[in-house]
Write a protein that holds these residues in place. Sequence first.
Motif, PDB file in Angstrom:
ATOM      1  N   ARG A 129     -17.763   6.906  48.002  1.00 59.57           N
ATOM      2  CA  ARG A 129     -18.106   6.418  49.164  1.00 59.57           C
ATOM      3  C   ARG A 129     -19.470   6.163  49.363  1.00 59.57           C
ATOM      4  NH1 ARG A 129     -15.435   6.977  53.855  1.00 59.57           N
ATOM      5  NH2 ARG A 129     -17.140   6.774  55.240  1.00 59.57           N
ATOM      6  N   LEU A 130     -20.532   6.919  48.931  1.00 54.29           N
ATOM      7  CA  LEU A 130     -21.729   6.773  48.946  1.00 54.29           C
ATOM      8  C   LEU A 130     -22.392   6.105  47.253  1.00 54.29           C
ATOM      9  CD1 LEU A 130     -22.807  10.157  50.035  1.00 54.29           C
ATOM     10  CD2 LEU A 130     -23.740   8.206  50.896  1.00 54.29           C
ATOM     11  N   ALA A 131     -21.292   5.723  46.147  1.00 49.78           N
ATOM     12  CA  ALA A 131     -21.614   4.931  45.030  1.00 49.78           C
ATOM     13  C   ALA A 131     -22.176   3.332  44.881  1.00 49.78           C
ATOM     14  CB  ALA A 131     -20.861   5.511  43.976  1.00 49.78           C
ATOM     15  N   PRO A 132     -21.238   3.042  46.402  1.00 50.43           N
ATOM     16  CA  PRO A 132     -22.312   1.193  46.257  1.00 50.43           C
ATOM     17  C   PRO A 132     -23.652   1.410  46.298  1.00 50.43           C
ATOM     18  CG  PRO A 132     -19.638   1.695  47.285  1.00 50.43           C
ATOM     19  CD  PRO A 132     -20.041   3.156  47.016  1.00 50.43           C
ATOM     20  N   ALA A 133     -23.527   2.100  46.990  1.00 49.35           N
ATOM     21  CA  ALA A 133     -24.779   2.313  47.989  1.00 49.35           C
ATOM     22  C   ALA A 133     -26.273   2.684  46.853  1.00 49.35           C
ATOM     23  CB  ALA A 133     -25.357   2.947  49.951  1.00 49.35           C
ATOM     24  N   LEU A 134     -25.696   3.553  45.931  1.00 50.61           N
ATOM     25  CA  LEU A 134     -27.041   3.492  44.947  1.00 50.61           C
ATOM     26  C   LEU A 134     -27.131   2.899  44.223  1.00 50.61           C
ATOM     27  CD1 LEU A 134     -25.619   6.856  44.048  1.00 50.61           C
ATOM     28  CD2 LEU A 134     -27.169   5.957  46.356  1.00 50.61           C
ATOM     29  N   HIS A 135     -28.484   2.891  43.538  1.00 50.85           N
ATOM     30  CA  HIS A 135     -29.172   2.034  42.859  1.00 50.85           C
ATOM     31  C   HIS A 135     -30.549   2.624  41.012  1.00 50.85           C
ATOM     32  CE1 HIS A 135     -33.367   2.774  45.011  1.00 50.85           C
ATOM     33  NE2 HIS A 135     -31.975   2.885  45.799  1.00 50.85           N
ATOM     34  N   GLU A 136     -30.163   1.694  40.466  1.00 47.79           N
ATOM     35  CA  GLU A 136     -31.146   2.737  38.974  1.00 47.79           C
ATOM     36  C   GLU A 136     -32.092   3.407  39.504  1.00 47.79           C
ATOM     37  OE1 GLU A 136     -31.837   0.752  35.279  1.00 47.79           O
ATOM     38  OE2 GLU A 136     -30.161  -1.095  36.474  1.00 47.79           O
ATOM     39  N   GLY A 137     -33.231   3.581  40.985  1.00 45.46           N
ATOM     40  CA  GLY A 137     -33.517   3.815  41.030  1.00 45.46           C
ATOM     41  C   GLY A 137     -33.898   4.786  41.983  1.00 45.46           C
ATOM     42  N   THR A 138     -32.642   5.508  42.015  1.00 45.12           N
ATOM     43  CA  THR A 138     -31.934   6.569  43.280  1.00 45.12           C
ATOM     44  C   THR A 138     -32.057   7.588  43.569  1.00 45.12           C
ATOM     45  OG1 THR A 138     -30.280   4.797  44.818  1.00 45.12           O
ATOM     46  CG2 THR A 138     -30.029   7.233  45.086  1.00 45.12           C
ATOM     47  N   VAL A 139     -32.887   8.559  44.290  1.00 44.57           N
ATOM     48  CA  VAL A 139     -32.726   9.680  43.001  1.00 44.57           C
ATOM     49  C   VAL A 139     -31.835  10.709  43.836  1.00 44.57           C
ATOM     50  CG1 VAL A 139     -34.278  11.909  43.123  1.00 44.57           C
ATOM     51  CG2 VAL A 139     -35.727   9.747  42.753  1.00 44.57           C
ATOM     52  N   VAL A 140     -31.558  11.432  42.880  1.00 41.55           N
ATOM     53  CA  VAL A 140     -29.620  11.901  43.455  1.00 41.55           C
ATOM     54  C   VAL A 140     -30.197  14.192  43.078  1.00 41.55           C
ATOM     55  CG1 VAL A 140     -27.209  12.117  42.544  1.00 41.55           C
ATOM     56  CG2 VAL A 140     -28.428  10.105  42.774  1.00 41.55           C
ATOM     57  N   VAL A 141     -30.211  14.812  43.956  1.00 42.95           N
ATOM     58  CA  VAL A 141     -30.313  15.682  43.610  1.00 42.95           C
ATOM     59  C   VAL A 141     -28.732  16.741  44.723  1.00 42.95           C
ATOM     60  CG1 VAL A 141     -31.307  18.240  43.610  1.00 42.95           C
ATOM     61  CG2 VAL A 141     -32.407  15.446  43.588  1.00 42.95           C
ATOM     62  N   GLY A 142     -28.443  17.356  43.452  1.00 43.59           N
ATOM     63  CA  GLY A 142     -26.493  18.447  44.063  1.00 43.59           C
ATOM     64  C   GLY A 142     -28.053  19.707  44.298  1.00 43.59           C
ATOM     65  N   THR A 143     -27.239  21.150  44.983  1.00 44.09           N
ATOM     66  CA  THR A 143     -27.599  22.234  44.763  1.00 44.09           C
ATOM     67  C   THR A 143     -26.911  22.676  45.147  1.00 44.09           C
ATOM     68  OG1 THR A 143     -29.332  23.832  45.712  1.00 44.09           O
ATOM     69  CG2 THR A 143     -28.734  21.902  47.797  1.00 44.09           C
ATOM     70  N   GLY A 144     -26.357  24.491  45.562  1.00 44.05           N
ATOM     71  CA  GLY A 144     -25.320  25.299  45.975  1.00 44.05           C
ATOM     72  C   GLY A 144     -25.920  26.165  44.421  1.00 44.05           C
ATOM     73  N   MET A 145     -25.406  27.461  45.645  1.00 45.28           N
ATOM     74  CA  MET A 145     -24.786  28.775  44.827  1.00 45.28           C
ATOM     75  C   MET A 145     -24.326  28.189  42.874  1.00 45.28           C
ATOM     76  SD  MET A 145     -27.095  29.886  46.794  1.00 45.28           S
ATOM     77  CE  MET A 145     -27.379  31.611  46.391  1.00 45.28           C
ATOM     78  N   VAL A 146     -24.735  29.721  41.992  1.00 45.00           N
ATOM     79  CA  VAL A 146     -24.004  29.057  40.827  1.00 45.00           C
ATOM     80  C   VAL A 146     -22.685  29.199  41.132  1.00 45.00           C
ATOM     81  CG1 VAL A 146     -24.219  30.289  38.981  1.00 45.00           C
ATOM     82  CG2 VAL A 146     -26.528  30.173  39.929  1.00 45.00           C
ATOM     83  N   LYS A 147     -22.020  30.135  41.723  1.00 42.30           N
ATOM     84  CA  LYS A 147     -20.879  30.578  41.816  1.00 42.30           C
ATOM     85  C   LYS A 147     -20.214  29.181  42.763  1.00 42.30           C
ATOM     86  CE  LYS A 147     -21.192  33.004  45.893  1.00 42.30           C
ATOM     87  NZ  LYS A 147     -20.795  34.573  47.336  1.00 42.30           N
ATOM     88  N   GLU A 148     -21.123  28.237  43.175  1.00 36.74           N
ATOM     89  CA  GLU A 148     -20.103  26.913  43.771  1.00 36.74           C
ATOM     90  C   GLU A 148     -20.153  26.138  43.026  1.00 36.74           C
ATOM     91  OE1 GLU A 148     -21.362  28.121  48.191  1.00 36.74           O
ATOM     92  OE2 GLU A 148     -23.148  26.527  46.980  1.00 36.74           O
ATOM     93  N   ILE A 149     -20.901  25.598  41.452  1.00 32.74           N
ATOM     94  CA  ILE A 149     -21.313  24.909  40.485  1.00 32.74           C
ATOM     95  C   ILE A 149     -20.448  24.675  39.520  1.00 32.74           C
ATOM     96  CG2 ILE A 149     -22.694  23.515  39.484  1.00 32.74           C
ATOM     97  CD1 ILE A 149     -24.461  23.785  42.057  1.00 32.74           C
ATOM     98  N   HIS A 150     -19.557  24.629  39.073  1.00 30.68           N
ATOM     99  CA  HIS A 150     -18.854  24.659  37.985  1.00 30.68           C
ATOM    100  C   HIS A 150     -18.622  23.184  37.480  1.00 30.68           C
ATOM    101  CE1 HIS A 150     -16.934  27.610  39.981  1.00 30.68           C
ATOM    102  NE2 HIS A 150     -16.773  26.417  41.544  1.00 30.68           N
ATOM    103  N   THR A 151     -17.925  23.488  35.440  1.00 32.02           N
ATOM    104  CA  THR A 151     -18.008  22.255  34.790  1.00 32.02           C
ATOM    105  C   THR A 151     -17.347  21.040  36.141  1.00 32.02           C
ATOM    106  OG1 THR A 151     -17.505  24.286  32.844  1.00 32.02           O
ATOM    107  CG2 THR A 151     -16.780  21.929  33.220  1.00 32.02           C
ATOM    108  N   SER A 152     -16.037  21.356  36.435  1.00 29.01           N
ATOM    109  CA  SER A 152     -15.724  20.220  37.907  1.00 29.01           C
ATOM    110  C   SER A 152     -16.217  19.581  38.415  1.00 29.01           C
ATOM    111  CB  SER A 152     -13.986  20.606  37.760  1.00 29.01           C
ATOM    112  OG  SER A 152     -14.877  21.656  39.031  1.00 29.01           O
ATOM    113  N   THR A 153     -16.938  20.045  39.302  1.00 27.15           N
ATOM    114  CA  THR A 153     -17.973  19.595  39.431  1.00 27.15           C
ATOM    115  C   THR A 153     -19.518  18.672  38.659  1.00 27.15           C
ATOM    116  OG1 THR A 153     -18.622  22.087  41.129  1.00 27.15           O
ATOM    117  CG2 THR A 153     -19.791  20.152  41.276  1.00 27.15           C
ATOM    118  N   LEU A 154     -20.146  19.067  37.757  1.00 26.43           N
ATOM    119  CA  LEU A 154     -20.453  18.036  36.676  1.00 26.43           C
ATOM    120  C   LEU A 154     -20.083  17.281  36.663  1.00 26.43           C
ATOM    121  CD1 LEU A 154     -22.518  21.371  35.165  1.00 26.43           C
ATOM    122  CD2 LEU A 154     -22.450  20.011  37.083  1.00 26.43           C
ATOM    123  N   LYS A 155     -18.747  17.493  35.890  1.00 25.90           N
ATOM    124  CA  LYS A 155     -17.750  16.466  36.016  1.00 25.90           C
ATOM    125  C   LYS A 155     -17.799  14.141  36.544  1.00 25.90           C
ATOM    126  CE  LYS A 155     -14.934  18.165  32.231  1.00 25.90           C
ATOM    127  NZ  LYS A 155     -14.041  18.697  31.890  1.00 25.90           N
TER     128      LYS A 155
END
Length: 382
Positions: A129-155
């Motif tokens: 839903r958000l991807a169309p609002a992003l541009h080349e200069g957009t800073v994108v940072v996600g956060t979570g505890m290690v146990k919440e971030i998996h390979t599938s999350t990064l993919k």
Amino acid sequence: MNDRMTTPWSELTLTRFPADPRERLRAWDASDEYLLGHLAESGTDLSGTVVIVGDRWGALTTALAAHRPTQITDSFLAQEATRANLRRAGADEDSVRLLTTLDAPPESVDVLLLRVPKSLALLEDQLLRLAPALHEGTVVVGTGMVKEIHTSTLKLFERIIGPTRTSLAERKARLIHSTVSPSTERLSSPWPYEYALPEGIGPASGHTVVNHAGVFCAERLDIGTRFLLQHLPTPSGAARVVDLGCGNGVVGTAVALAAPEAELLFVDESFQAVASAEATYRTNGLPDGRAEFRVGDGLAGIADGSLDLVLNNPPFHTHQATTDATAWRMFTGARRALRPGGELWVIGNRHLGYHIKLRKLFGNSRLVASDAKFVVLKAVKQ
């Protein structure tokens, strides 16, 4: 308990919602602090449009209130906690735009901050839903505890946003950094998702369930709900019935199919869930005038002694923490809102011991049905 979070700019007193002095769970964790520290240390420009997705109790939004962010959440409780924490911090509530996951996001986003949700489907839906609002200069940072971030999350970040990397872990928290790629194909969301219910589960057999992303067991009927559907009561006359913590609304819809005169109320704290329940109800051709759909904190706001039947499959997790606080609020709310002789029916795992809580609160608890994993319990308002 320490309820003060130190940020690079200030120290904040934060609570969950509803605030409970006995609550031992904090309104933030190390991943919130890690993200805020990174923004300060990196000198991220926050003068543009800042969007915060999935802020669990408003810690990030409150800390960044001076930058007039937009918060997007699926949680009514998170919105209320944010409002309360903003007031406590002396921030102007009007400086923050509060949106739900179903609202249209800002047309352009300069800084996108995401708290990784438990549901991968909800993360996918929100990134799409958000991807169309992003541009080349957009800073994108996600956060979570290690146990919440998996390979599938990064993919998911990689597929929808662009090249993605993670930070080193700090205090069991991790950051996700994505670079917006103009070549990334803009994909449509597969949600909402529909499926037909199996036969042999009562009046809802063969009917359709509609699920928005992030709703519990969105791709199939879970075994606990299946068991409850096989043992549902059928109220008589114009009974007022509540599907409390309704999820996709299959339980309340089943009652509506079996009891044509009943009045239904579907309640959940998730905006996605209530939208799913309404879609499920309407997809099955049930009349509009018999049902109400409400996002809120359980039965808060429902008049005392106004209900005949409450059906409840209470959650025993809040994000990653195991707690019975939500179940207890639901049970106490049900007792207050039920008329004398009204009934609370609960489905739960055997090991949770809900019968003890119900006996303490109602003075009675009867086992309606059980199998190796689940029990269906009934408590009557005296």
